[in-house]
Design a protein around this motif. Sequence first.
Motif, mmCIF file in Angstrom:
data_model
loop_
_atom_site.group_PDB
_atom_site.id
_atom_site.type_symbol
_atom_site.label_atom_id
_atom_site.label_comp_id
_atom_site.label_asym_id
_atom_site.label_seq_id
_atom_site.Cartn_x
_atom_site.Cartn_y
_atom_site.Cartn_z
ATOM 1 N N TYR A 1 0.843 -1.186 0.000
ATOM 2 C CA TYR A 1 0.000 0.000 0.000
ATOM 3 C C TYR A 1 0.882 1.242 0.000
ATOM 4 N N TYR A 2 0.562 2.154 -0.904
ATOM 5 C CA TYR A 2 1.307 3.388 -1.054
ATOM 6 C C TYR A 2 0.410 4.585 -0.781
ATOM 7 N N CYS A 3 0.945 5.579 -0.088
ATOM 8 C CA CYS A 3 0.253 6.851 -0.056
ATOM 9 C C CYS A 3 0.900 7.766 -1.089
ATOM 10 N N ALA A 4 0.115 8.675 -1.601
ATOM 11 C CA ALA A 4 0.568 9.539 -2.676
ATOM 12 C C ALA A 4 -0.115 10.895 -2.563
ATOM 13 N N ALA A 5 0.466 11.876 -3.234
ATOM 14 C CA ALA A 5 -0.096 13.226 -3.196
ATOM 15 C C ALA A 5 0.068 13.911 -4.545
ATOM 16 N N ASN A 6 -0.859 14.810 -4.820
ATOM 17 C CA ASN A 6 -0.720 15.655 -6.005
ATOM 18 C C ASN A 6 -1.356 16.996 -5.729
ATOM 19 N N PHE A 7 -0.986 17.984 -6.514
ATOM 20 C CA PHE A 7 -1.515 19.336 -6.369
ATOM 21 C C PHE A 7 -2.388 19.726 -7.553
ATOM 22 N N GLY A 8 -2.805 18.740 -8.324
ATOM 23 C CA GLY A 8 -3.601 19.008 -9.508
ATOM 24 C C GLY A 8 -5.040 18.570 -9.412
ATOM 25 N N ASP A 9 -5.495 18.287 -8.179
ATOM 26 C CA ASP A 9 -6.883 17.872 -7.951
ATOM 27 C C ASP A 9 -7.220 16.571 -8.676
ATOM 28 N N VAL A 10 -6.208 15.735 -8.851
ATOM 29 C CA VAL A 10 -6.422 14.413 -9.450
ATOM 30 C C VAL A 10 -6.866 13.453 -8.363
ATOM 31 N N ILE A 11 -7.865 12.626 -8.672
ATOM 32 C CA ILE A 11 -8.387 11.730 -7.650
ATOM 33 C C ILE A 11 -7.925 10.296 -7.872
ATOM 34 N N ARG A 12 -8.258 9.684 -9.016
ATOM 35 C CA ARG A 12 -8.065 8.241 -9.201
ATOM 36 C C ARG A 12 -6.892 7.860 -10.084
ATOM 37 N N ALA A 13 -6.442 8.743 -10.944
ATOM 38 C CA ALA A 13 -5.423 8.366 -11.927
ATOM 39 C C ALA A 13 -4.053 8.282 -11.298
ATOM 40 N N THR A 14 -3.461 7.092 -11.354
ATOM 41 C CA THR A 14 -2.131 6.890 -10.782
ATOM 42 C C THR A 14 -1.123 7.876 -11.358
ATOM 43 N N ALA A 15 -1.202 8.092 -12.665
ATOM 44 C CA ALA A 15 -0.233 8.963 -13.340
ATOM 45 C C ALA A 15 -0.352 10.412 -12.900
ATOM 46 N N GLY A 16 -1.460 10.768 -12.285
ATOM 47 C CA GLY A 16 -1.656 12.150 -11.861
ATOM 48 C C GLY A 16 -1.025 12.499 -10.528
ATOM 49 N N TYR A 17 -0.510 11.508 -9.840
ATOM 50 C CA TYR A 17 0.111 11.735 -8.540
ATOM 51 C C TYR A 17 1.613 11.941 -8.724
ATOM 52 N N ASP A 18 2.121 12.986 -8.116
ATOM 53 C CA ASP A 18 3.517 13.361 -8.297
ATOM 54 C C ASP A 18 4.428 12.874 -7.171
ATOM 55 N N TYR A 19 3.853 12.611 -6.027
ATOM 56 C CA TYR A 19 4.655 12.273 -4.864
ATOM 57 C C TYR A 19 4.156 10.946 -4.271
ATOM 58 N N TRP A 20 5.116 10.092 -3.954
ATOM 59 C CA TRP A 20 4.786 8.755 -3.459
ATOM 60 C C TRP A 20 5.599 8.420 -2.220
ATOM 61 N N GLY A 21 4.951 7.740 -1.295
ATOM 62 C CA GLY A 21 5.661 7.201 -0.158
ATOM 63 C C GLY A 21 6.324 5.882 -0.516
ATOM 64 N N GLN A 22 6.961 5.285 0.446
ATOM 65 C CA GLN A 22 7.770 4.103 0.189
ATOM 66 C C GLN A 22 6.967 2.816 0.167
ATOM 67 N N GLY A 23 5.725 2.827 0.608
ATOM 68 C CA GLY A 23 4.912 1.624 0.602
ATOM 69 C C GLY A 23 5.009 0.847 1.894
ATOM 70 N N THR A 24 3.903 0.228 2.257
ATOM 71 C CA THR A 24 3.863 -0.626 3.436
ATOM 72 C C THR A 24 3.090 -1.897 3.062
ATOM 73 N N LEU A 25 3.626 -3.039 3.437
ATOM 74 C CA LEU A 25 3.083 -4.319 2.999
ATOM 75 C C LEU A 25 1.950 -4.766 3.913
ATOM 76 N N VAL A 26 0.842 -5.106 3.304
ATOM 77 C CA VAL A 26 -0.302 -5.699 4.000
ATOM 78 C C VAL A 26 -0.494 -7.110 3.455
ATOM 79 N N THR A 27 -0.459 -8.080 4.351
ATOM 80 C CA THR A 27 -0.655 -9.472 3.962
ATOM 81 C C THR A 27 -1.833 -10.033 4.746
ATOM 82 N N VAL A 28 -2.811 -10.545 4.017
ATOM 83 C CA VAL A 28 -4.015 -11.092 4.650
ATOM 84 C C VAL A 28 -4.059 -12.585 4.355
ATOM 85 N N SER A 29 -3.987 -13.384 5.388
ATOM 86 C CA SER A 29 -4.007 -14.838 5.213
ATOM 87 C C SER A 29 -5.434 -15.364 5.327
ATOM 88 N N SER A 30 -5.691 -16.443 4.634
ATOM 89 C CA SER A 30 -7.045 -17.016 4.632
ATOM 90 C C SER A 30 -7.227 -18.021 5.755
#
Length: 122
Positions: A93-122
Motif C-alpha cells: 500500500y502506497y500513499c501519494a499526493a498531487n496538487f492538480g486535484d487528481v483523484i483516481r489516476a495513478t499517473a496524476g500523482y507526483d509524490y509517493w511514499g515508500q509503501g507498506t506491505l499488508v498481507t491477509v491470510s485465509s
Amino acid sequence: VQLQASGGGLVQAGASLRLSCVASGRTSSRSVMGWFRQAPGKEREFVAAIRWTDGSLNYADSVKGRFTMSRDNAKRTVFLQMNSLKPEDTAVYYCAANFGDVIRATAGYDYWGQGTLVTVSS
C-alpha cells in the motif's frame, strides 16, 4: 513533498489494520492525498483519496464499506482504516499526493511514499 507510510502487517482474513501516512514539505489548496495498492504481478490501483480543501472522499468499489480514509489536519497525516480484510487485499500500500486535484489516476500523482506491505491470510 515527503510521504512516510506505516502500519502494514500480517493479519488473518476478517481482521483490521490502520495505515498512516505523514506528509511533510510543500502544501497547496489543491492538494489531494490518496492510497494505492499493488499486488504481486498486478498494476498499481487506486484505493481511496481525500481532497484536502473540503475533505471529500473517493473510494474504489472493491473497498467501499470496508475501508475508511480520514485525516488529521494538524499533523498532516492521513489514515486508512481497513476492516473485514480479505486475502485479495494483500498488496503493498502506497500513499501519494498531487496538487492538480487528481483523484483516481495513478499517473496524476507526483509524490509517493515508500509503501507498506499488508498481507491477509485465509
